[in-house]
Write a protein that holds these residues in place. Structure first.
Motif, short mmCIF file in Angstrom:
data_model
loop_
_atom_site.label_atom_id
_atom_site.label_comp_id
_atom_site.label_asym_id
_atom_site.label_seq_id
_atom_site.Cartn_x
_atom_site.Cartn_y
_atom_site.Cartn_z
N THR A 134 24.79 41.28 47.64
CA THR A 134 26.08 41.63 48.64
C THR A 134 27.30 41.21 48.11
O THR A 134 28.44 41.32 48.72
CB THR A 134 25.64 41.14 50.22
N LYS A 135 27.30 40.25 46.99
CA LYS A 135 28.63 39.95 46.57
C LYS A 135 29.52 40.86 45.66
O LYS A 135 28.73 41.88 44.96
CB LYS A 135 28.35 38.98 45.57
N SER A 136 30.77 40.94 45.92
CA SER A 136 31.52 41.91 45.60
C SER A 136 32.76 41.23 45.02
O SER A 136 33.52 40.58 45.86
CB SER A 136 31.82 43.16 46.38
N GLU A 137 33.02 40.98 43.81
CA GLU A 137 34.13 40.31 43.37
C GLU A 137 34.96 41.07 42.07
O GLU A 137 34.21 42.08 41.90
CB GLU A 137 33.95 38.96 42.59
N TYR A 138 35.94 40.85 41.71
CA TYR A 138 36.65 41.54 40.63
C TYR A 138 35.83 41.88 39.75
O TYR A 138 35.78 43.06 39.19
CB TYR A 138 37.96 40.69 40.29
N VAL A 139 35.12 40.76 38.93
CA VAL A 139 34.17 41.19 37.88
C VAL A 139 32.80 40.87 38.69
O VAL A 139 32.43 39.80 39.07
CB VAL A 139 34.38 40.06 36.72
N ASN A 140 32.09 41.87 38.75
CA ASN A 140 30.86 41.87 39.57
C ASN A 140 29.53 41.65 38.96
O ASN A 140 28.86 42.25 39.26
CB ASN A 140 30.87 43.35 40.23
N LEU A 141 29.68 40.65 38.18
CA LEU A 141 28.20 40.40 37.31
C LEU A 141 27.22 39.88 38.09
O LEU A 141 26.01 40.19 37.68
CB LEU A 141 28.74 39.16 36.21
N GLN A 177 32.16 48.07 50.25
CA GLN A 177 32.94 47.02 50.05
C GLN A 177 34.04 47.47 48.99
O GLN A 177 35.30 47.48 49.19
CB GLN A 177 32.32 45.80 49.39
N THR A 178 33.67 48.31 48.08
CA THR A 178 34.53 49.00 47.18
C THR A 178 35.32 50.04 47.83
O THR A 178 36.54 50.19 47.48
CB THR A 178 33.83 49.77 46.12
#
Length: 134
Positions: free
Chosen positions: A78-85, A112-113
Motif C-alpha cells: 500500500t506504500k506509494s512514494e516517488y520511487v516505489n521500490l 494513489q497514482t
C-alpha cells in the motif's frame, strides 16, 4: 520454497535478480536467515546429509512467518512514494500471496497514482509556470 537450504535460496534470489530490489551479500543473507529463525519466522526442518560432509540446514516458513509475510505485503503493497521500490519488492512474492488480496493492493496503487495525477492536474490548471524552470 519450503524445504530449501540457504544456498538454494540465495541462488534463487540471484536468479530472480533480487539484487535490484534488496542489497544483500552472502554473509548478510545467512545472518538474516539466522535472525528469521531466532524470531521464529522460519524453522529448520529435517537436515539432509551432504556429500561434502558439510551440514545443510533446510528451512520452512512458520505460521508466524506467514502472518508476518502477509502483514509486510499489506504494509509495502500500500506504500506509494516517488520511487516505489517497496511495492515492486512486494510484487516479487506475488505468486506466494492471495491473488484477490494482491489485486486489492494493485488497485490501491492505481488509486494513489490517480490521486497524485489529479493533484498535479489541479496545480497545472492554476499556474502557467512549472516551479524551478528558467
Amino acid at each position: 520454497n519450503p524445504g530449501a537450504h540457504g544456498y538454494e535460496l540465495l541462488a534463487l534470489m540471484e536468479k530472480r535478480h533480487y539484487k535490484y530490489i534488496v542489497n544483500f551479500t552472502k554473509g548478510s543473507f545467512y545472518y538474516n536467515l539466522q535472525q528469521l529463525e531466532e524470531k521464529c519466522l522460519i524453522e529448520q526442518i529435517q537436515q539432509k546429509p551432504s556429500t561434502s560432509g558439510r551440514e545443510i540446514r533446510n528451512f520452512k516458513v512458520t505460521d508466524s512467518g506467514k502472518a508476518e509475510f502477509e502483514k509486510l505485503m499489506i504494509k509495502y503493497g500500500t506504500k506509494s512514494e516517488y520511487v516505489n521500490l517497496q511495492f515492486y519488492g512486494a510484487l516479487l512474492f506475488a505468486d506466494e500471496f492471495d491473488k484477490n488480496k494482491l489485486l486489492d493492493l494493485i488497485q490501491s496503487q492505481i488509486d494513489q497514482t490517480k490521486t497524485r495525477i489529479e493533484l498535479l492536474d489541479e496545480y497545472l490548471s492554476i499556474t502557467q509556470e512549472i516551479p524551478g524552470t528558467i
